[in-house]
Design a protein around this motif. Structure first.
Motif, PDB file in Angstrom:
ATOM      1  N   THR A   1       0.735  -1.339  -0.011  1.00 16.52           N
ATOM      2  CA  THR A   1      -0.163  -0.041   0.208  1.00 16.52           C
ATOM      3  C   THR A   1       0.753   1.232   0.108  1.00 16.52           C
ATOM      4  O   THR A   1       0.376   2.451  -0.247  1.00 16.52           O
ATOM      5  N   ARG A   2       2.124   1.203   0.416  1.00 14.14           N
ATOM      6  CA  ARG A   2       3.125   2.174   0.115  1.00 14.14           C
ATOM      7  C   ARG A   2       3.801   1.993  -1.053  1.00 14.14           C
ATOM      8  O   ARG A   2       4.625   1.354  -1.268  1.00 14.14           O
ATOM      9  N   THR A   3       3.513   3.066  -2.088  1.00 15.98           N
ATOM     10  CA  THR A   3       4.029   2.757  -3.419  1.00 15.98           C
ATOM     11  C   THR A   3       4.700   4.009  -3.709  1.00 15.98           C
ATOM     12  O   THR A   3       4.194   5.046  -3.279  1.00 15.98           O
ATOM     13  N   PHE A   4       5.286   3.915  -5.032  1.00 19.17           N
ATOM     14  CA  PHE A   4       6.089   4.866  -5.457  1.00 19.17           C
ATOM     15  C   PHE A   4       6.006   4.996  -6.962  1.00 19.17           C
ATOM     16  O   PHE A   4       6.178   4.048  -7.512  1.00 19.17           O
ATOM     17  N   SER A   5       6.379   5.876  -7.776  1.00 19.23           N
ATOM     18  CA  SER A   5       6.975   5.945  -9.177  1.00 19.23           C
ATOM     19  C   SER A   5       8.152   6.235  -9.678  1.00 19.23           C
ATOM     20  O   SER A   5       8.775   5.342 -10.435  1.00 19.23           O
ATOM     21  N   SER A   6       9.201   7.021  -8.810  1.00 16.70           N
ATOM     22  CA  SER A   6      10.530   7.048  -9.356  1.00 16.70           C
ATOM     23  C   SER A   6      11.376   6.567  -7.965  1.00 16.70           C
ATOM     24  O   SER A   6      12.417   5.894  -8.315  1.00 16.70           O
ATOM     25  N   ALA A   7      11.141   7.288  -6.833  1.00 15.26           N
ATOM     26  CA  ALA A   7      12.199   7.238  -5.772  1.00 15.26           C
ATOM     27  C   ALA A   7      11.485   7.140  -4.588  1.00 15.26           C
ATOM     28  O   ALA A   7      10.422   7.863  -4.496  1.00 15.26           O
ATOM     29  N   PHE A   8      12.105   6.441  -3.445  1.00 14.96           N
ATOM     30  CA  PHE A   8      11.298   6.722  -2.109  1.00 14.96           C
ATOM     31  C   PHE A   8      12.504   6.446  -1.272  1.00 14.96           C
ATOM     32  O   PHE A   8      13.442   5.759  -1.464  1.00 14.96           O
ATOM     33  N   THR A   9      12.367   6.826  -0.005  1.00 14.66           N
ATOM     34  CA  THR A   9      13.378   6.646   1.002  1.00 14.66           C
ATOM     35  C   THR A   9      12.689   5.906   2.237  1.00 14.66           C
ATOM     36  O   THR A   9      11.610   6.288   2.673  1.00 14.66           O
ATOM     37  N   LEU A  10      13.474   5.289   3.011  1.00 12.67           N
ATOM     38  CA  LEU A  10      13.320   4.652   4.415  1.00 12.67           C
ATOM     39  C   LEU A  10      14.177   4.883   5.328  1.00 12.67           C
ATOM     40  O   LEU A  10      15.363   4.765   5.129  1.00 12.67           O
ATOM     41  N   ASP A  11      13.855   5.883   6.359  1.00 15.09           N
ATOM     42  CA  ASP A  11      14.685   6.309   7.405  1.00 15.09           C
ATOM     43  C   ASP A  11      14.526   5.294   8.538  1.00 15.09           C
ATOM     44  O   ASP A  11      13.506   4.974   9.119  1.00 15.09           O
ATOM     45  N   LEU A  12      15.760   4.721   8.697  1.00 17.07           N
ATOM     46  CA  LEU A  12      16.020   3.758   9.840  1.00 17.07           C
ATOM     47  C   LEU A  12      16.554   4.259  11.128  1.00 17.07           C
ATOM     48  O   LEU A  12      17.178   3.770  11.919  1.00 17.07           O
ATOM     49  N   GLY A  13      16.619   5.651  11.005  1.00 23.46           N
ATOM     50  CA  GLY A  13      17.324   6.134  12.142  1.00 23.46           C
ATOM     51  C   GLY A  13      18.684   6.611  11.991  1.00 23.46           C
ATOM     52  O   GLY A  13      18.979   7.946  11.708  1.00 23.46           O
ATOM     53  N   ASP A  14      19.488   5.838  11.802  1.00 21.49           N
ATOM     54  CA  ASP A  14      21.079   6.058  11.600  1.00 21.49           C
ATOM     55  C   ASP A  14      21.396   5.634  10.204  1.00 21.49           C
ATOM     56  O   ASP A  14      22.734   5.947  10.008  1.00 21.49           O
ATOM     57  N   ARG A  15      20.382   5.297   9.555  1.00 23.28           N
ATOM     58  CA  ARG A  15      20.794   5.099   7.952  1.00 23.28           C
ATOM     59  C   ARG A  15      19.466   5.170   7.242  1.00 23.28           C
ATOM     60  O   ARG A  15      18.536   4.880   7.724  1.00 23.28           O
ATOM     61  N   ILE A  16      19.755   5.589   5.903  1.00 23.93           N
ATOM     62  CA  ILE A  16      18.540   6.056   5.041  1.00 23.93           C
ATOM     63  C   ILE A  16      18.858   4.714   3.825  1.00 23.93           C
ATOM     64  O   ILE A  16      19.995   4.406   3.211  1.00 23.93           O
ATOM     65  N   LEU A  17      17.660   4.038   3.552  1.00 24.40           N
ATOM     66  CA  LEU A  17      17.658   3.292   2.400  1.00 24.40           C
ATOM     67  C   LEU A  17      16.925   3.980   1.220  1.00 24.40           C
ATOM     68  O   LEU A  17      15.927   4.726   1.454  1.00 24.40           O
TER      69      LEU A  17
END
Length: 284
Positions: free
Chosen positions: A126-142
Motif C-alpha cells: 500500500t506504500r507505493t511510489f513511481s520514481s524514488a522513495f526513502t526509508l529512514d531507519l534512524g541512523d541510516r537511509i535506504l
C-alpha cells in the motif's frame, strides 16, 4: 533453517533453496527492513523464524523488488508482524492478477510446496511510489529507486549507501540453478533493460556489493558483463526487426548471447515494444 549471512555492516542475505531466491534484512537503530518476502506464507514463516534468530528488533517495512510471486507471496506474514509493505506502483497494481495467473499455472504441478498457495494470502503493498522513495531507519537511509523497465515494468533497486550495497532484484541474475540467464519472462521489457541497468550502475562504486534476486552477491564487473549481454539481446532484436526478419524466424536467425530457448519471450516482447519506425515489413 537457512542462515542469514552478513554481506556488509548490518546487511544480511539468506539464500533459499526454493527458486534460489534471496531475502535481505537491513538493520538500523529504529528496526529492520526486509527486502523480498519469499514464495508463500509457509516459506515466509520459515524466513521470519530465521530472521528472529538474527534479531528481535521491530519490523518496519517489507520491500518487494518487483511483482513476481517468489518475491511477494510472503507479504502477509511480514505485514502481520507490523511491517509496512512497499513497492513500485506498477508492481503493487499487478500483483492480484499475477497471483491468479501463477496459481492457475501451478495447479497441476506435483511439487507439494505449491499446495500452500491455496492458503497463501497475497497482500499487495500500500506504500507505493513511481520514481524514488526513502526509508529512514534512524541512523541510516535506504534509497529505493525505479531505474526503469527491465525484468518487469515495476523493478526497483535498493541502495544502502553507508554500507555500499545495492539490492538489484531480478534486474541481475547470478543463480547457476537458473542457468545464470536473466529472467526474460512474459512481462519483460528487453529494449529498456540495458538503459535501466545503466541507471542502476550509477548508484554503485567500484567496491559495491550487489545482491541479485537469485544467487550469490556479485561485483560491478559482473553487472557490466551481464548488461552488455542484455544489450546484445536488445540490439539483435532491433537489427532483425529493422531488416524485416519476421518474428517467427527471429530466434533462428539471430546470433544470441543466451540459449535460444530462454529468449522466446524476449524476442516477442521486443518486437511488440519497438516503435513502428524501427520495423520493416517482413522479408519475402
Amino acid at each position: 533453517m537457512t542462515e542469514f549471512t552478513e554481506v556488509a555492516d548490518r546487511v544480511w542475505v539468506a539464500r533459499y533453496d526454493w527458486f534460489d531466491v534471496n531475502v535481505t534484512v537491513i538493520e538500523g537503530e529504529r528496526g529492520l527492513v526486509v527486502v523480498d518476502t519469499n514464495a508463500s506464507d509457509a516459506a515466509a514463516r520459515g524466513t521470519l523464524a530465521d530472521l528472529r534468530r538474527l534479531s528481535s528488533a521491530p519490523l518496519l517495512a517489507a520491500v518487494n523488488t518487483h511483482v513476481h510471486f517468489d518475491h511477494t507471496f510472503g507479504n502477509a506474514v511480514f505485514a502481520a508482524e507490523g511491517a509496512d509493505l512497499v513497492a513500485h506502483e506498477s508492481a503493487a497494481a499487478a500483483l492480484p492478477a499475477h497471483a491468479d495467473d501463477v496459481r492457475i499455472r501451478a495447479a497441476d504441478d506435483d511439487d507439494p510446496r505449491f499446495a500452500n498457495w491455496a492458503e497463501t494470502e497475497v497482500l499487495a503493498p500500500t506504500r507505493t511510489f513511481s520514481s524514488a522513495f526513502t526509508l529512514d531507519l534512524g541512523d541510516r537511509i535506504l534509497e529505493l529507486v525505479h531505474p526503469g523497465k527491465g525484468h518487469t515494468d515495476g523493478d526497483i533497486v535498493v541502495r544502502i549507501g553507508d554500507a555500499d550495497v545495492l539490492l538489484a532484484g531480478d534486474l541481475i541474475e547470478e543463480s547457476a540453478a537458473r542457468g545464470g540467464v536473466p529472467g526474460f519472462g512474459a512481462d519483460c521489457h528487453p529494449m529498456d533493460w540495458p538503459i535501466s541497468l545503466d541507471l542502476a550502475l550509477t548508484l554503485t562504486t567500484e567496491s559495491t556489493v550487489i545482491v541479485p534476486g537469485h544467487g550469490a552477491p556479485v561485483d560491478k564487473d559482473f553487472v557490466w558483463e551481464q548488461r552488455a549481454a542484455i544489450g546484445v539481446v536488445a540490439e539483435t532484436i532491433r537489427d532483425l526487426a529493422g531488416r524485416g526478419v519476421p518474428l517467427d524466424q527471429a530466434l533462428d536467425v539471430g546470433d544470441w548471447p543466451y540459449p535460444r530457448e530462454e529468449l522466446a519471450h524476449a524476442v516477442r516482447r521486443g518486437y511488440e515494444q519497438l516503435p513502428r519506425s524501427q520495423k520493416r515489413l517482413p522479408l519475402i
